[in-house]
Write a protein that holds these residues in place. Sequence first.
Motif, PDB file in Angstrom:
ATOM      1  N   LYS A  78      27.909 -12.900 -41.712  1.00 44.34           N
ATOM      2  CA  LYS A  78      26.941 -12.035 -41.042  1.00 44.34           C
ATOM      3  C   LYS A  78      27.151 -12.056 -39.529  1.00 44.34           C
ATOM      4  O   LYS A  78      27.112 -11.012 -38.867  1.00 44.34           O
ATOM      5  CB  LYS A  78      25.523 -12.476 -41.371  1.00 44.34           C
ATOM      6  N   GLU A  79      27.370 -13.255 -38.992  1.00 49.39           N
ATOM      7  CA  GLU A  79      27.558 -13.374 -37.544  1.00 49.39           C
ATOM      8  C   GLU A  79      28.866 -12.727 -37.109  1.00 49.39           C
ATOM      9  O   GLU A  79      28.932 -12.095 -36.046  1.00 49.39           O
ATOM     10  CB  GLU A  79      27.534 -14.849 -37.141  1.00 49.39           C
ATOM     11  N   VAL A  80      29.900 -12.843 -37.926  1.00 55.18           N
ATOM     12  CA  VAL A  80      31.173 -12.198 -37.613  1.00 55.18           C
ATOM     13  C   VAL A  80      30.981 -10.684 -37.524  1.00 55.18           C
ATOM     14  O   VAL A  80      31.471 -10.032 -36.597  1.00 55.18           O
ATOM     15  CB  VAL A  80      32.239 -12.558 -38.673  1.00 55.18           C
ATOM     16  N   ALA A  81      30.269 -10.108 -38.515  1.00 57.08           N
ATOM     17  CA  ALA A  81      30.027  -8.665 -38.502  1.00 57.08           C
ATOM     18  C   ALA A  81      29.246  -8.257 -37.259  1.00 57.08           C
ATOM     19  O   ALA A  81      29.535  -7.222 -36.642  1.00 57.08           O
ATOM     20  CB  ALA A  81      29.263  -8.258 -39.769  1.00 57.08           C
ATOM     21  N   ALA A  82      28.257  -9.068 -36.874  1.00 57.26           N
ATOM     22  CA  ALA A  82      27.462  -8.751 -35.686  1.00 57.26           C
ATOM     23  C   ALA A  82      28.326  -8.794 -34.427  1.00 57.26           C
ATOM     24  O   ALA A  82      28.214  -7.929 -33.544  1.00 57.26           O
ATOM     25  CB  ALA A  82      26.296  -9.725 -35.571  1.00 57.26           C
ATOM     26  N   ARG A  83      29.183  -9.787 -34.316  1.00 55.16           N
ATOM     27  CA  ARG A  83      30.041  -9.899 -33.131  1.00 55.16           C
ATOM     28  C   ARG A  83      31.041  -8.757 -33.072  1.00 55.16           C
ATOM     29  O   ARG A  83      31.326  -8.226 -31.992  1.00 55.16           O
ATOM     30  CB  ARG A  83      30.775 -11.249 -33.137  1.00 55.16           C
ATOM     31  N   LEU A  84      31.578  -8.372 -34.224  1.00 54.04           N
ATOM     32  CA  LEU A  84      32.504  -7.243 -34.238  1.00 54.04           C
ATOM     33  C   LEU A  84      31.805  -5.967 -33.784  1.00 54.04           C
ATOM     34  O   LEU A  84      32.379  -5.148 -33.051  1.00 54.04           O
ATOM     35  CB  LEU A  84      33.078  -7.049 -35.644  1.00 54.04           C
ATOM     36  N   ALA A 122      22.731 -23.430 -39.214  1.00 52.99           N
ATOM     37  CA  ALA A 122      21.679 -24.424 -39.462  1.00 52.99           C
ATOM     38  C   ALA A 122      21.895 -25.607 -38.540  1.00 52.99           C
ATOM     39  O   ALA A 122      21.902 -25.448 -37.320  1.00 52.99           O
ATOM     40  CB  ALA A 122      21.668 -24.823 -40.938  1.00 52.99           C
ATOM     41  N   GLU A 123      22.093 -26.788 -39.103  1.00 55.57           N
ATOM     42  CA  GLU A 123      22.290 -27.989 -38.281  1.00 55.57           C
ATOM     43  C   GLU A 123      23.745 -28.227 -37.945  1.00 55.57           C
ATOM     44  O   GLU A 123      24.064 -29.143 -37.178  1.00 55.57           O
ATOM     45  CB  GLU A 123      21.742 -29.208 -39.030  1.00 55.57           C
ATOM     46  N   ASP A 124      24.654 -27.435 -38.497  1.00 50.29           N
ATOM     47  CA  ASP A 124      26.093 -27.656 -38.296  1.00 50.29           C
ATOM     48  C   ASP A 124      26.669 -26.579 -37.394  1.00 50.29           C
ATOM     49  O   ASP A 124      26.084 -25.512 -37.179  1.00 50.29           O
ATOM     50  CB  ASP A 124      26.823 -27.636 -39.644  1.00 50.29           C
ATOM     51  N   VAL A 125      27.843 -26.878 -36.878  1.00 55.87           N
ATOM     52  CA  VAL A 125      28.597 -25.944 -36.050  1.00 55.87           C
ATOM     53  C   VAL A 125      29.963 -25.764 -36.692  1.00 55.87           C
ATOM     54  O   VAL A 125      30.623 -26.746 -37.053  1.00 55.87           O
ATOM     55  CB  VAL A 125      28.727 -26.446 -34.604  1.00 55.87           C
ATOM     56  N   ALA A 126      30.382 -24.523 -36.825  1.00 54.91           N
ATOM     57  CA  ALA A 126      31.690 -24.229 -37.413  1.00 54.91           C
ATOM     58  C   ALA A 126      32.507 -23.424 -36.423  1.00 54.91           C
ATOM     59  O   ALA A 126      31.972 -22.665 -35.611  1.00 54.91           O
ATOM     60  CB  ALA A 126      31.525 -23.447 -38.719  1.00 54.91           C
ATOM     61  N   SER A 127      33.819 -23.586 -36.531  1.00 56.26           N
ATOM     62  CA  SER A 127      34.746 -22.831 -35.695  1.00 56.26           C
ATOM     63  C   SER A 127      35.822 -22.250 -36.590  1.00 56.26           C
ATOM     64  O   SER A 127      36.319 -22.922 -37.510  1.00 56.26           O
ATOM     65  CB  SER A 127      35.368 -23.719 -34.618  1.00 56.26           C
ATOM     66  N   ILE A 128      36.184 -21.011 -36.334  1.00 58.18           N
ATOM     67  CA  ILE A 128      37.242 -20.362 -37.087  1.00 58.18           C
ATOM     68  C   ILE A 128      38.107 -19.595 -36.108  1.00 58.18           C
ATOM     69  O   ILE A 128      37.771 -19.436 -34.926  1.00 58.18           O
ATOM     70  CB  ILE A 128      36.692 -19.384 -38.146  1.00 58.18           C
ATOM     71  N   SER A 129      39.233 -19.144 -36.598  1.00 60.61           N
ATOM     72  CA  SER A 129      40.067 -18.228 -35.829  1.00 60.61           C
ATOM     73  C   SER A 129      40.312 -16.995 -36.692  1.00 60.61           C
ATOM     74  O   SER A 129      39.857 -16.929 -37.837  1.00 60.61           O
ATOM     75  CB  SER A 129      41.390 -18.893 -35.435  1.00 60.61           C
ATOM     76  N   THR A 130      41.034 -16.053 -36.135  1.00 63.01           N
ATOM     77  CA  THR A 130      41.226 -14.785 -36.842  1.00 63.01           C
ATOM     78  C   THR A 130      42.667 -14.329 -36.729  1.00 63.01           C
ATOM     79  O   THR A 130      43.276 -14.433 -35.655  1.00 63.01           O
ATOM     80  CB  THR A 130      40.315 -13.694 -36.257  1.00 63.01           C
ATOM     81  N   ARG A 183      42.276  -8.722 -28.253  1.00 64.34           N
ATOM     82  CA  ARG A 183      42.131  -9.996 -27.537  1.00 64.34           C
ATOM     83  C   ARG A 183      40.646 -10.342 -27.354  1.00 64.34           C
ATOM     84  O   ARG A 183      40.256 -11.507 -27.490  1.00 64.34           O
ATOM     85  CB  ARG A 183      42.839  -9.925 -26.181  1.00 64.34           C
ATOM     86  N   ASP A 184      39.841  -9.319 -27.055  1.00 66.40           N
ATOM     87  CA  ASP A 184      38.401  -9.578 -26.919  1.00 66.40           C
ATOM     88  C   ASP A 184      37.804 -10.059 -28.240  1.00 66.40           C
ATOM     89  O   ASP A 184      36.947 -10.957 -28.263  1.00 66.40           O
ATOM     90  CB  ASP A 184      37.690  -8.302 -26.474  1.00 66.40           C
ATOM     91  N   ILE A 185      38.245  -9.451 -29.343  1.00 63.32           N
ATOM     92  CA  ILE A 185      37.726  -9.857 -30.652  1.00 63.32           C
ATOM     93  C   ILE A 185      38.157 -11.278 -30.983  1.00 63.32           C
ATOM     94  O   ILE A 185      37.356 -12.084 -31.488  1.00 63.32           O
ATOM     95  CB  ILE A 185      38.197  -8.865 -31.734  1.00 63.32           C
ATOM     96  N   LEU A 186      39.418 -11.619 -30.718  1.00 64.11           N
ATOM     97  CA  LEU A 186      39.883 -12.983 -30.972  1.00 64.11           C
ATOM     98  C   LEU A 186      39.040 -14.002 -30.209  1.00 64.11           C
ATOM     99  O   LEU A 186      38.649 -15.035 -30.756  1.00 64.11           O
ATOM    100  CB  LEU A 186      41.353 -13.115 -30.573  1.00 64.11           C
ATOM    101  N   GLN A 187      38.736 -13.649 -28.964  1.00 65.36           N
ATOM    102  CA  GLN A 187      37.942 -14.564 -28.154  1.00 65.36           C
ATOM    103  C   GLN A 187      36.500 -14.638 -28.667  1.00 65.36           C
ATOM    104  O   GLN A 187      35.909 -15.726 -28.730  1.00 65.36           O
ATOM    105  CB  GLN A 187      37.952 -14.106 -26.700  1.00 65.36           C
ATOM    106  N   ALA A 188      35.939 -13.490 -29.049  1.00 63.81           N
ATOM    107  CA  ALA A 188      34.554 -13.484 -29.511  1.00 63.81           C
ATOM    108  C   ALA A 188      34.397 -14.241 -30.825  1.00 63.81           C
ATOM    109  O   ALA A 188      33.430 -15.001 -31.008  1.00 63.81           O
ATOM    110  CB  ALA A 188      34.075 -12.044 -29.674  1.00 63.81           C
ATOM    111  N   LEU A 189      35.328 -14.037 -31.750  1.00 61.87           N
ATOM    112  CA  LEU A 189      35.207 -14.691 -33.053  1.00 61.87           C
ATOM    113  C   LEU A 189      35.570 -16.164 -33.003  1.00 61.87           C
ATOM    114  O   LEU A 189      35.210 -16.924 -33.908  1.00 61.87           O
ATOM    115  CB  LEU A 189      36.079 -13.975 -34.090  1.00 61.87           C
ATOM    116  N   ALA A 190      36.281 -16.585 -31.963  1.00 62.23           N
ATOM    117  CA  ALA A 190      36.663 -17.990 -31.840  1.00 62.23           C
ATOM    118  C   ALA A 190      35.527 -18.858 -31.306  1.00 62.23           C
ATOM    119  O   ALA A 190      35.598 -20.097 -31.368  1.00 62.23           O
ATOM    120  CB  ALA A 190      37.882 -18.130 -30.930  1.00 62.23           C
TER     121      ALA A 190
END
Length: 772
Positions: A404-410, A459-467, A446-453
């Motif tokens: 959901k957050e990925v779609a919002a950032r895109l 919730a209580e955790d933090v996740a990181s992904i790349s694209t 490049r903007d999308i790569l930076q935004a999604l990274a």
Amino acid sequence: MGAFLCLLLLAGANIFLLQSLLRDFHAMAATVNVAGKLRILSQKIAVETMSLSVEQGSGVAEIERSMRTFDVVLQALIHGGTVFGIDIQKLRPPHDELLKTLELNWGGYRQGVQKALAILALPASGTAEKTATHQWVGGDAARMLGHTEALIDSIVDEHQAAQRQVMTALYALLFVDALILLLGFVARQAFNGWTQRLANLIVRIKRDKQNLKQAKADFRMASLVYQNSSEAMVVTDPEGVIVNVNPAFSAITGYSANEALGAKLSILHSGRHDAAFYQAMWQSLLATGKWEGEIWNRSKDGREYVERIVINTSYNDDGSVQCRIGLFSDVTQKIQSEALIWRQAHYDHLTGVPNRKLFQDRLDGAIARSSLSRGRMALVLLDLDFFKEVNDTMGHGMGDELLKEVAARLGKCVRATDTVARLGGDEFTLILEEVEDTEVVERLCRDILQALAQPYQLAEDVASISTSMGVSFYPDDGRTAQELLTNVDLAMYAAKERGRNQFCCFTPQMRQTADKRRRLLRDLVNALREGQFVLHYQPIVELSTGYIRKAEALIRWNHPELGLVGPVDFIPFAEDAGIIVKIGDWAFREAARQAALWRKSYCNDFQISVNVSPAQFMAGGLSDTEWLGHLKALDLTGDSIVVEITEGLLMDATAQVSRNLLAFRDAGIQVALDDFGTGYSSLSYLKKFNIDYIKIDRSFVCNLAPGTGDIALCEAIIVMAHRLGLKVIAEGVETVEQRNLLMQAGCDYGQGHLFSAPVDAESFSTFLVTSA
């Protein structure tokens, strides 16, 4: 048939008329007869009176009876009646005078007879008296005779006149009959035509009655339908004023019949439609008399609803508008349901962005618009790197939140005219229209790569992904949706192969590479059956002594056109095609056979390592029982084979994987963990699955130098492994310096081109002999 009936009726009329004339004639004849009896009676009374003597007293009674009879007959002639068994009618007025005279003389005559009877009955009466009496009676009788004769003559004259009338009537009747027959004959055809028209008229009347009856029934039925229909009905005059509504109208609009009648339909306007909408409606009504469509209206309580309405026009005989009839129903729920269904069918339920179907529609539309404008369009495909790890470690619920957050950032990165869509899983696409040059798209990527990274708070955790992103352009890289999708997919996989977290634009070289892979996959299906696979062997050297007691079996595909093809180029295809199990089984049996030969000819404890794909374990096609049986058939112990697996297999280990590895351990087959350091396996897996060797990946060995981070990492791996009781094999040893550094770090074995490149079995046998 008609003529016969006419003749029958005419004959009946003739008979009736003749019977009437004959009755009159007979009645008159009877009257003449009775009148004649009066004459006889008057003379009989006179004769009997004059012949009466004293001795004949008995004759008086007869005379009196005759007088009484005369009285009856005379009264019958005057008033009518029955006498002598004959019914006679009252004489007509022409005889009245004669009857009065006769009646008057009869009275005198009767008195004279009675006096005579009295005188003649006396014994002392003399002859003179008798003679005078006889003379007097005779004179009265003569007068009576004259009067009766006059009456009879009058009656006979009437009778003769009646006869002449009867004959005249008969002639007239014959003439009328002839005339009627003539007229009937002449009018026969006309009569037949008239009867036919009459019959047709009767048929039409009957039909009209039936039609009227049916019309009444239809009217009653229509009235029932009108009153009980679930669809609203409204009738207006030509100006749109309501003149009639049914109950369903009130149910839908909230306006009762009393409130609606006399009002205009504009009371229902919601304000959603502009003047042009209603103008177009009236133009259609004026031109065709019909209009249908959907209208937003407002009910009495203010609720807006959508109605599906059909309007028709009823015309007068002169062509003017009589009224307009509207039939409508509330389709709000239907429209909302259809909109919901359409949205569910075209939008991703999780992220709210267009799904694959709507994406395809929009892509086709974008291509069509770009073709018309001769402009460029870009298609971008995004695949989230390491998204599977987020699902596995944090749960699918957190994975959904990340999507959901990925779609919002895109959505924040692109323009309002661009399309963000989710194809499924962790794949997203962008449709970028009216692209002036590639630099705009590259900057956006490049903007999308930076935004999604940026980190994701889940919730209580933090996740990181790349694209990893692929880009293809219209019309440069394709003129159809399928071409663009195929090429953007190739570009995206190229980004993944180059290390992920980047984007690649499609190039023709990618297509050539893909074509080569497809050709390899096509040929791979028959390679095993045609014996095109071979095993090459690379020595594993004990660094402390230089002895060669081990070798890794590396499969090669001897392609008839391309020559030797390495496993990197075809193993992934074999895994996808589902034939890796058969290929792996062949490699194991071939390596075991070769191990048996080298144990006999070179060293009785020689070991060969065999790479086993995770797909072999996961597919359930690896039978440890058959493998162990094959070793037994070759008279080999389990320690003759080392099974090399990857870290990923341990992370996704199923119950079947665990059973296979435990069976290998029990049989003495050792297990080596290949490419150690490139995955995410926990150290606990090393003990859980009884790993015997870890192989340091060549990426850590190729840059070994004193004081570098790579040597420190290698030293740490070696120390850790030894503490766990494991042996260490370093891959990719290319130089003497690398070997020496590894020896100083305590590494057990080395493998690489410094010692030997992978060679076929025959060459490897020679190598073993020369290096002994």
